[in-house]
Design an enzyme around this catalytic site. Structure first.
Site, mmCIF file in Angstrom:
data_model
loop_
_atom_site.group_PDB
_atom_site.id
_atom_site.type_symbol
_atom_site.label_atom_id
_atom_site.label_comp_id
_atom_site.label_asym_id
_atom_site.label_seq_id
_atom_site.Cartn_x
_atom_site.Cartn_y
_atom_site.Cartn_z
ATOM 1 N N ASP A 126 -0.047 5.173 0.788
ATOM 2 C CA ASP A 126 -0.280 6.146 1.862
ATOM 3 C C ASP A 126 -0.277 5.442 3.210
ATOM 4 O O ASP A 126 -1.049 4.510 3.438
ATOM 5 C CB ASP A 126 -1.654 6.820 1.682
ATOM 6 C CG ASP A 126 -1.639 7.880 0.600
ATOM 7 O OD1 ASP A 126 -0.548 8.241 0.137
ATOM 8 O OD2 ASP A 126 -2.732 8.361 0.248
ATOM 9 N N ASP A 158 0.883 -1.158 0.000
ATOM 10 C CA ASP A 158 0.000 0.000 0.000
ATOM 11 C C ASP A 158 0.937 1.228 0.000
ATOM 12 O O ASP A 158 2.118 1.109 0.345
ATOM 13 C CB ASP A 158 -0.846 -0.052 1.281
ATOM 14 C CG ASP A 158 -1.669 1.186 1.470
ATOM 15 O OD1 ASP A 158 -2.419 1.543 0.552
ATOM 16 O OD2 ASP A 158 -1.562 1.803 2.546
#
Ligand code: B16
Ligand code: MG
Length: 211
Positions: free
Chosen positions: A10, A8
């Site tokens: 952020d 991922d």
């Protein structure tokens, strides 16, 4: 055996939470809708339009058309993009560079599986774009986390079986997406409270011991 790690973005490689918060806060304040950092935490891993719906649910007395919502989302993104221009390599989170180097040494592919339509811009700003074999972001998917679409697409582009992929996530919705994809999931940050995570890491570079 793990052949690929799908990160991922952020909250895992770079933290842009506060930029999201500042941009949404401007919109919420103008509309007179209560919005604080706790509500902002609920937006992690959630798409832009779904984030807007969560914020607008705090204004039960106001109704918005689809056109108005589209315009609010565009306004938020313009504010957010301006803030992202401040990002530099100094914003890469601790342990990330060492982790990516370690994976390269072990011959394990690194990919991105992000809900953000700004993922490539963020990676460019911090100088990490060329570190990833594959980048799948919010522009390539129609269903956001906890749907597994983003991770399954990354695995397919990597030509890697789901069982040989490890997802790294900071959001509960993202951990669920990884599990739904049939992958093992290493949780960092707030997601370590998720009961679904396969591994819970205090520091991202601990994942090198899992490979
Ligand atoms: P954008 P991730 C997610 O990125 C963020 O966590 C979430 O807060 C944001 O709403 C979403 O991207 C959409 O971002 O407005 O830039 O398209 O954690 O999946 O990398
Ligand atoms: Mg995240």
């Amino acid at each position: 055996m793990m052949r690929a790690v799908i990160f991922d973005l952020d909250g895992v490689l770079v933290s842009t939470d506060h930029f999201h918060y500042m941009a949404w806060k401007q919109i919420a304040d103008r509309l007179g809708i209560p919005f604080d950092e706790d509500t902002n935490n609920r937006l992690r891993g959630v798409s832009r339009m779904e984030s807007l719906d969560i914020i607008l649910s705090g204004a039960s007395d106001q109704q918005f058309t689809d056109e108005q919502k589209q315009s609010l989302a565009e306004e938020k993104n313009a504010i957010y993009r301006k803030l992202l221009e401040e990002l530099s390599p100094a914003d890469i989170l601790p342990g990330v560079t060492e982790t990516l180097e370690g994976l390269q040494t072990k011959g394990v592919a690194a990919a991105i599986g992000s809900s953000s339509k700004n993922a490539r811009f963020i990676l460019e700003q911090v100088g990490l774009l060329d570190r990833f074999t594959i980048v799948v972001d919010g522009n390539q998917i129609s269903r956001s986390k906890p749907d597994p679409e983003v991770f399954l697409l990354a695995a397919s582009l990597l030509e890697c079986d789901a069982l040989a992929c490890l997802v790294v996530e900071d959001a509960v919705a993202g951990v669920q997406a990884g599990v739904h994809a049939g992958m093992q999931v290493a949780a960092v940050g707030d997601a370590i409270n998720s009961k679904d995570a396969t591994f819970k890491l205090q520091r991202i570079d601990q994942l090198l011991k899992l490979i």
